[in-house]
Motif scaffolding. Structure first.
Motif, PDB file in Angstrom:
ATOM      1  N   ASP A 104     123.267 118.032  -6.987  1.00  5.93           N
ATOM      2  CA  ASP A 104     122.689 117.493  -8.223  1.00  5.93           C
ATOM      3  C   ASP A 104     121.695 116.385  -7.910  1.00  5.93           C
ATOM      4  O   ASP A 104     121.963 115.500  -7.102  1.00  5.93           O
ATOM      5  N   ARG A 105     120.571 116.428  -8.594  1.00  6.64           N
ATOM      6  CA  ARG A 105     119.548 115.388  -8.472  1.00  6.64           C
ATOM      7  C   ARG A 105     119.653 114.478  -9.708  1.00  6.64           C
ATOM      8  O   ARG A 105     120.270 114.844 -10.701  1.00  6.64           O
ATOM      9  N   PRO A 106     119.035 113.299  -9.675  1.00 14.18           N
ATOM     10  CA  PRO A 106     119.072 112.422 -10.854  1.00 14.18           C
ATOM     11  C   PRO A 106     118.628 113.149 -12.132  1.00 14.18           C
ATOM     12  O   PRO A 106     119.180 112.923 -13.207  1.00 14.18           O
ATOM     13  N   TYR A 107     117.652 114.042 -12.001  1.00 18.03           N
ATOM     14  CA  TYR A 107     117.198 114.798 -13.164  1.00 18.03           C
ATOM     15  C   TYR A 107     118.356 115.576 -13.794  1.00 18.03           C
ATOM     16  O   TYR A 107     118.497 115.607 -15.020  1.00 18.03           O
ATOM     17  N   HIS A 108     119.190 116.211 -12.974  1.00 18.77           N
ATOM     18  CA  HIS A 108     120.312 116.996 -13.499  1.00 18.77           C
ATOM     19  C   HIS A 108     121.295 116.114 -14.256  1.00 18.77           C
ATOM     20  O   HIS A 108     121.816 116.502 -15.297  1.00 18.77           O
ATOM     21  N   TRP A 109     121.541 114.920 -13.706  1.00 24.46           N
ATOM     22  CA  TRP A 109     122.478 114.022 -14.380  1.00 24.46           C
ATOM     23  C   TRP A 109     121.931 113.568 -15.723  1.00 24.46           C
ATOM     24  O   TRP A 109     122.661 113.520 -16.712  1.00 24.46           O
ATOM     25  N   ALA A 110     120.654 113.224 -15.772  1.00 28.40           N
ATOM     26  CA  ALA A 110     120.041 112.807 -17.036  1.00 28.40           C
ATOM     27  C   ALA A 110     120.057 113.970 -18.037  1.00 28.40           C
ATOM     28  O   ALA A 110     120.378 113.788 -19.211  1.00 28.40           O
ATOM     29  N   SER A 111     119.731 115.148 -17.561  1.00 28.90           N
ATOM     30  CA  SER A 111     119.710 116.333 -18.418  1.00 28.90           C
ATOM     31  C   SER A 111     121.099 116.650 -18.963  1.00 28.90           C
ATOM     32  O   SER A 111     121.266 116.923 -20.153  1.00 28.90           O
ATOM     33  N   ASN A 112     122.104 116.603 -18.084  1.00 30.42           N
ATOM     34  CA  ASN A 112     123.480 116.897 -18.516  1.00 30.42           C
ATOM     35  C   ASN A 112     123.968 115.920 -19.577  1.00 30.42           C
ATOM     36  O   ASN A 112     124.782 116.279 -20.431  1.00 30.42           O
TER      37      ASN A 112
END
Length: 183
Positions: A104-112
């Protein structure tokens, strides 16, 4: 009972590149057991303390330090939806595409978490939506066919220095066992 590493084959394994950001794009940790950063920067981000974040980085704390799961402070800021913190970390040199042990990248965490503004900001700075490399931890289950199971076959093999260490450890235990029972 055979040791789990005996089934890895004879193909050469990669050497361990170090505890901080072992993925090419940053992030990731395969040596989490006490060998990660002191977490001061992660705590400052979780507390949304921009002044402390800047102070710590100016004092030499790695803006891309990882914790045991391979997350960077940017992962934490993205998860929290802290737009100012994401901007600050990027300005201080945080790697926008760092991936944790799960890929997971920071983008995935923000998106989730539904933080669209953070997603847009990360994309503006070059974030990719592609998943990163999944890392195998040192505590891989001692199952002899772990890497041959379809659900685990995509995981990379452990690093060669860890396998060498486990082999020498097993040999030392066996030698001690034989000495103790005078075989």
């Amino acid at each position: 009972m055979a040791d789990w590493w005996a089934n890895l084959g004879e193909a050469p394994l990669a050497s361990w590149p170090g505890p901080q950001g072992v993925n090419e794009a940053g992030g990731g940790s395969v040596r989490g057991c006490g060998r990660v950063g002191d977490m001061s920067l992660h705590r400052a981000v979780c507390n949304r303390n921009a002044a402390l974040v800047e102070k710590l980085v100016s004092e030499g704390v790695d803006v891309n330090q990882v914790e045991a799961a391979g997350n960077t402070p940017l992962h934490s800021a993205a998860f929290e939806g802290w737009v100012d913190g994401v901007q600050l970390l990027l300005r201080l040199g945080a790697k926008v595409n760092a991936s944790n042990n799960a890929g997971d990248r920071p983008y995935h965490w923000a998106s989730n978490m539904g933080h669209e503004e953070v997603c847009s900001l990360l994309e503006k700075h070059g974030a990719t939506k592609e998943r990163g490399k999944v890392l195998v931890q040192e505590h891989v289950p001692k199952v002899k066919d772990f890497f041959s199971k379809p659900c685990w076959s995509h995981h990379p093999k452990p690093y060669t220095d860890f396998i060498d260490f486990k082999k020498s450890e097993a040999a030392a235990y066996e030698a001690e066992r034989k000495r103790a029972i005078r075989v």
